[in-house]
Design a protein around this motif. Structure first.
Motif, PDB file in Angstrom:
ATOM      1  N   UNK A 104      -9.844  -2.484  16.463  1.00 12.15           N
ATOM      2  CA  UNK A 104      -9.710  -2.901  15.069  1.00 12.15           C
ATOM      3  C   UNK A 104     -10.099  -4.369  14.947  1.00 12.15           C
ATOM      4  N   UNK A 105     -10.412  -4.771  13.716  1.00  8.06           N
ATOM      5  CA  UNK A 105     -10.828  -6.138  13.402  1.00  8.06           C
ATOM      6  C   UNK A 105      -9.945  -6.639  12.270  1.00  8.06           C
ATOM      7  N   UNK A 106      -9.542  -7.906  12.330  1.00  9.20           N
ATOM      8  CA  UNK A 106      -8.729  -8.498  11.266  1.00  9.20           C
ATOM      9  C   UNK A 106      -9.232  -9.897  10.950  1.00  9.20           C
ATOM     10  N   UNK A 107      -9.165 -10.271   9.674  1.00  5.60           N
ATOM     11  CA  UNK A 107      -9.460 -11.647   9.264  1.00  5.60           C
ATOM     12  C   UNK A 107      -8.157 -12.420   9.228  1.00  5.60           C
ATOM     13  N   UNK A 108      -8.188 -13.651   9.724  1.00  9.56           N
ATOM     14  CA  UNK A 108      -6.982 -14.471   9.803  1.00  9.56           C
ATOM     15  C   UNK A 108      -7.232 -15.808   9.112  1.00  9.56           C
ATOM     16  N   UNK A 109      -6.267 -16.242   8.305  1.00  7.65           N
ATOM     17  CA  UNK A 109      -6.382 -17.492   7.569  1.00  7.65           C
ATOM     18  C   UNK A 109      -5.899 -18.666   8.421  1.00  7.65           C
ATOM     19  N   UNK A 110      -6.555 -19.799   8.271  1.00  4.85           N
ATOM     20  CA  UNK A 110      -6.177 -21.011   8.996  1.00  4.85           C
ATOM     21  C   UNK A 110      -4.722 -21.377   8.692  1.00  4.85           C
ATOM     22  N   UNK A 111      -4.031 -21.865   9.714  1.00  2.00           N
ATOM     23  CA  UNK A 111      -2.673 -22.391   9.627  1.00  2.00           C
ATOM     24  C   UNK A 111      -1.621 -21.356   9.182  1.00  2.00           C
ATOM     25  N   UNK A 112      -1.928 -20.082   9.266  1.00  5.36           N
ATOM     26  CA  UNK A 112      -1.004 -19.033   8.835  1.00  5.36           C
ATOM     27  C   UNK A 112      -0.151 -18.543  10.006  1.00  5.36           C
ATOM     28  N   UNK A 113       1.072 -18.173   9.703  1.00  5.13           N
ATOM     29  CA  UNK A 113       1.952 -17.602  10.720  1.00  5.13           C
ATOM     30  C   UNK A 113       2.090 -16.089  10.548  1.00  5.13           C
ATOM     31  N   UNK A 114       1.194 -15.501   9.767  1.00  7.27           N
ATOM     32  CA  UNK A 114       1.166 -14.047   9.596  1.00  7.27           C
ATOM     33  C   UNK A 114       0.578 -13.423  10.859  1.00  7.27           C
ATOM     34  N   UNK A 115       1.243 -12.405  11.401  1.00  9.51           N
ATOM     35  CA  UNK A 115       0.766 -11.741  12.622  1.00  9.51           C
ATOM     36  C   UNK A 115      -0.300 -10.698  12.302  1.00  9.51           C
ATOM     37  N   UNK A 116      -1.300 -10.624  13.170  1.00  8.56           N
ATOM     38  CA  UNK A 116      -2.349  -9.608  13.119  1.00  8.56           C
ATOM     39  C   UNK A 116      -2.324  -8.915  14.473  1.00  8.56           C
ATOM     40  N   UNK A 117      -2.132  -7.599  14.472  1.00 11.28           N
ATOM     41  CA  UNK A 117      -1.898  -6.870  15.723  1.00 11.28           C
ATOM     42  C   UNK A 117      -2.964  -5.820  15.995  1.00 11.28           C
TER      43      UNK A 117
END
Length: 151
Positions: A104-117
């Motif tokens: 799987x692929x996920x986009x992640x925002x700078x400085x975020x503490x949201x987990x992407x698994x």
């Protein structure tokens, strides 16, 4: 008098040494790299394989060249989760199986503490500039090669 001087010197140097790990974490790390292939696209990926290297990742970088990324290598396949604390640039992450297949692929925002698994247990994760995978049509089921994966 000598004892007092020694204590002051020790306190000063001990105080300085205790800040060194903090100073090191404020700087981007630069690791050995491997060449990976995603179809006709070449990737120069730094390899983060130790716990400490994975923990720092791409933190504190202000930019990254288009064909560059970071490959995270874990000892065994497990569900892997990433966040972007202290990471200044937006990234996309591909979770990759042992045979090089993108899970799987996920986009992640700078400085975020949201987990992407990862969608399932994996040993590899590849971070690139945000949108890199989407612009090249790389999605779940796509096969990567080079580095740890078969050609």
């Amino acid at each position: 008098m000598q004892n007092k001087f020694f204590r002051v010197l020790c306190l000063a140097s001990c105080g300085l040494w205790s800040t060194l790990p903090t100073l090191a974490q404020d700087q981007p790390q630069h690791l050995r790299s491997v060449q990976l292939t995603a179809g006709m696209h070449l990737i120069q990926a730094e390899v983060a394989s130790s716990f400490e290297e994975r923990q720092i990742g791409l933190m504190n970088r202000r930019s990254m060249p288009v064909g560059a990324g970071m490959l995270f290598v874990f000892e065994e396949a497990n569900p892997q989760c990433f966040w972007m604390k202290n990471t200044l640039i937006p990234l996309s992450i591909a979770f990759v199986a042992d045979d090089g297949t993108v899970v799987n692929v996920a986009d992640m925002q700078a400085m975020s503490e949201v987990s992407h698994c990862s969608g399932k247990p994996v040993r590899y994760a590849l971070e690139m500039n945000q949108g890199w995978f989407a612009k090249r049509g790389i999605k779940p089921g796509f096969k990567m090669s080079g580095g740890p994966w078969p050609k």
